[in-house]
Scaffold this active site. Structure first.
Site, PDB file in Angstrom:
ATOM      1  N   ASP A  29       0.849  -1.186   0.000  1.00 59.36           N
ATOM      2  CA  ASP A  29       0.000   0.000   0.000  1.00 59.36           C
ATOM      3  C   ASP A  29       0.887   1.239   0.000  1.00 59.36           C
ATOM      4  OD1 ASP A  29      -3.227   0.570   0.988  1.00 59.36           O
ATOM      5  OD2 ASP A  29      -1.785   2.218   1.101  1.00 59.36           O
ATOM      6  N   GLY A  92     -15.684   3.746   3.618  1.00 59.86           N
ATOM      7  CA  GLY A  92     -14.543   4.556   3.182  1.00 59.86           C
ATOM      8  C   GLY A  92     -13.789   3.972   2.004  1.00 59.86           C
ATOM      9  N   THR A  94     -12.169   3.842  -1.344  1.00 59.19           N
ATOM     10  CA  THR A  94     -11.725   4.927  -2.231  1.00 59.19           C
ATOM     11  C   THR A  94     -11.345   4.422  -3.616  1.00 59.19           C
ATOM     12  OG1 THR A  94      -9.449   4.747  -1.408  1.00 59.19           O
ATOM     13  CG2 THR A  94     -10.886   6.364  -0.325  1.00 59.19           C
ATOM     14  N   HIS A  99     -10.328  -5.057  -3.248  1.00 61.12           N
ATOM     15  CA  HIS A  99      -8.991  -5.286  -2.686  1.00 61.12           C
ATOM     16  C   HIS A  99      -9.112  -5.672  -1.222  1.00 61.12           C
ATOM     17  CE1 HIS A  99     -10.003  -0.990  -2.400  1.00 61.12           C
ATOM     18  NE2 HIS A  99      -9.357  -0.981  -1.243  1.00 61.12           N
TER      19      HIS A  99
HETATM   20  P1  AMP Z   1      -9.715   1.696   0.318  1.00 58.60           P
HETATM   21  O1  AMP Z   1      -9.736   3.013   1.052  1.00 58.60           O
HETATM   22  O2  AMP Z   1     -10.144   0.529   1.147  1.00 58.60           O
HETATM   23  O3  AMP Z   1     -10.453   1.782  -1.012  1.00 58.60           O
HETATM   24  O4  AMP Z   1      -8.196   1.407   0.022  1.00 58.60           O
HETATM   25  C1  AMP Z   1      -7.505   1.913  -1.070  1.00 58.60           C
HETATM   26  C2  AMP Z   1      -6.046   1.796  -0.724  1.00 58.60           C
HETATM   27  O5  AMP Z   1      -5.290   1.928  -1.896  1.00 58.60           O
HETATM   28  C3  AMP Z   1      -5.558   2.873   0.246  1.00 58.60           C
HETATM   29  O6  AMP Z   1      -5.038   2.250   1.426  1.00 58.60           O
HETATM   30  C4  AMP Z   1      -4.483   3.603  -0.545  1.00 58.60           C
HETATM   31  O7  AMP Z   1      -3.375   4.012   0.242  1.00 58.60           O
HETATM   32  C5  AMP Z   1      -4.093   2.557  -1.572  1.00 58.60           C
HETATM   33  N1  AMP Z   1      -3.540   3.090  -2.809  1.00 58.60           N
HETATM   34  C6  AMP Z   1      -4.038   4.090  -3.576  1.00 58.60           C
HETATM   35  N2  AMP Z   1      -3.273   4.285  -4.654  1.00 58.60           N
HETATM   36  C7  AMP Z   1      -2.260   3.387  -4.574  1.00 58.60           C
HETATM   37  C8  AMP Z   1      -1.124   3.099  -5.398  1.00 58.60           C
HETATM   38  N3  AMP Z   1      -0.870   3.755  -6.534  1.00 58.60           N
HETATM   39  N4  AMP Z   1      -0.290   2.110  -5.000  1.00 58.60           N
HETATM   40  C9  AMP Z   1      -0.519   1.435  -3.855  1.00 58.60           C
HETATM   41  N5  AMP Z   1      -1.582   1.651  -3.056  1.00 58.60           N
HETATM   42  C10 AMP Z   1      -2.433   2.621  -3.397  1.00 58.60           C
END
Ligand code: AMP
Ligand code: ZN
Length: 113
Positions: A29, A92, A94, A99
């Site tokens: 992450d 939350g 995003t 994932h």
């Molecule tokens: P969620 O909030 O559960 O949708 O998790 C999305 C996750 O993706 C967050 O923990 C972000 O830090 C992670 N994330 C977003 N963009 C990237 C990226 N380019 N590479 C790795 N992790 C990412």
């Protein structure tokens, strides 16, 4: 379709790979919430748990198999870890490509919400 995690799977956006096979991809992450914070995703685009069906759910079982394997490799299987999949606005979420967060390497907060 413009999807960040599909672009990561394709290699169009860089990531720190932890594991890959025919059906899943795991990477660090970018904004770690714990000393170990890995995301495991299906290579096929599934938006969230809301879109898991009898037809595509085999990949979820495989993701948990990979979670167990990675937890051992990352040295958190004995100390413990958490698997989280946020679904929708209230949780939350995003990134709308399914994932599973693997969080560990420290004593995690007990509060779940
Ligand atoms: P969620 O909030 O559960 O949708 O998790 C999305 C996750 O993706 C967050 O923990 C972000 O830090 C992670 N994330 C977003 N963009 C990237 C990226 N380019 N590479 C790795 N992790 C990412
Ligand atoms: Zn996607």
């Amino acid at each position: 379709m413009d999807c960040l995690f599909c672009s990561i799977v394709k290699g169009d956006i860089p990531s720190t790979k932890v594991y890959e096979d025919e059906t899943v991809y795991a990477f660090k992450d970018i904004n770690p919430m714990a000393p170990v914070h890995v995301l495991i995703i299906p290579k096929v685009h599934i938006s969230s748990i809301n879109d898991v069906t009898a037809e595509n759910s085999a990949v979820i079982a495989h993701i948990y198999e990979v979670a167990a394997k990675l937890a051992k490799e990352l040295g958190i299987d004995e100390s413990g870890f958490r698997v989280v999949s946020n679904c929708g606005a209230d949780a939350g979420q995003t990134v709308f490509h399914l994932h599973f967060h693997i969080l560990g390497g420290t004593k995690l907060k007990v509060e779940m919400c």
